[in-house]
Design a protein around this motif. Structure first.
Motif, short mmCIF file in Angstrom:
data_model
loop_
_atom_site.label_atom_id
_atom_site.label_comp_id
_atom_site.label_asym_id
_atom_site.label_seq_id
_atom_site.Cartn_x
_atom_site.Cartn_y
_atom_site.Cartn_z
N ARG A 70 0.84 -1.21 0.00
CA ARG A 70 0.00 0.00 0.00
C ARG A 70 0.87 1.26 0.00
N LYS A 111 2.60 1.70 -3.39
CA LYS A 111 1.61 2.10 -4.40
C LYS A 111 1.24 3.59 -4.24
N GLN A 112 0.96 4.00 -3.02
CA GLN A 112 0.57 5.40 -2.80
C GLN A 112 1.72 6.36 -3.12
N THR A 121 4.14 5.81 -5.24
CA THR A 121 4.30 5.78 -6.70
C THR A 121 3.28 6.70 -7.37
N PHE A 122 2.03 6.63 -6.93
CA PHE A 122 1.00 7.49 -7.51
C PHE A 122 1.31 8.96 -7.24
N TRP A 123 1.80 9.27 -6.05
CA TRP A 123 2.14 10.66 -5.72
C TRP A 123 3.24 11.17 -6.65
N TRP A 124 4.27 10.35 -6.86
CA TRP A 124 5.35 10.76 -7.76
C TRP A 124 4.88 10.84 -9.21
N ARG A 125 4.03 9.90 -9.62
CA ARG A 125 3.49 9.94 -10.99
C ARG A 125 2.76 11.24 -11.24
N ASP A 126 1.98 11.69 -10.25
CA ASP A 126 1.24 12.95 -10.39
C ASP A 126 2.17 14.15 -10.49
N THR A 139 7.98 8.84 -14.03
CA THR A 139 7.53 7.57 -14.56
C THR A 139 7.44 6.56 -13.41
N PRO A 140 6.29 5.89 -13.25
CA PRO A 140 6.13 4.96 -12.12
C PRO A 140 7.25 3.92 -11.97
N GLU A 144 3.84 13.84 2.58
CA GLU A 144 3.16 12.72 1.93
C GLU A 144 3.63 11.39 2.52
#
Length: 144
Positions: free
Chosen positions: A18, A21-22, A24-29, A33-34, A86
């Motif tokens: 978890r 994943k969270q 990774t999504f924060w950095w992607r935004d 690149t994930p 974060e």
């Protein structure tokens, strides 16, 4: 390639997944690149951490985390503070916010070497400027 290392006594694989994943999504935004987001976990027991001369577990038995995040030196202090916030946010509820310690370290992206970069350096495959002929994608912040 932002890299976060989280040292904590919490070893549940679901918790770790978890968190990864969270983050990774924060950095992607934020344009990374994930596949370039690295999250690593290390087991850290309370009797291995000292506040002054006292083990952390002697003062408080609640779970804790020490997080270290390496980011591009192009990221400013406001960004680094947001990154720390974060990390603290995603670690809850398992780890109370007052038990999360974070350091965000800026680094030159050229000093963050992937296995591919190291292999090229070992074989001497460089261009005229002494840097590797890397065709890897670079993220918006200059990291891979």
């Amino acid at each position: 390639m932002p890299t976060t290392i989280i040292a904590t006594p919490v070893t549940d694989p679901g918790f770790q997944r978890r968190i990864a994943k969270q983050l990774t999504f924060w950095w992607r935004d934020r344009g990374v690149t994930p596949e370039h987001v690295v999250t690593r976990f290390a087991v850290e027991r309370g009797d291995q951490v000292y506040l002054g001369p006292y083990p952390l577990s002697m003062r408080d038995e609640r779970p804790f985390a020490f997080a270290q995040c390496v980011v591009s030196h192009h990221r400013g202090p406001d960004f680094r503070a947001a990154c720390a916030a974060e990390i603290r946010r995603v670690l809850s509820p398992e780890i109370p916010p007052d038990r999360v310690f974070v350091v965000v370290q800026p680094t030159d992206p050229a000093d963050h070497l992937t296995p591919h970069d190291l292999r090229r350096a070992e074989t001497g495959t460089t261009n005229d400027t002494g840097t590797t002929n890397d065709t890897a994608t670079t993220d918006k912040d200059g990291t891979r």
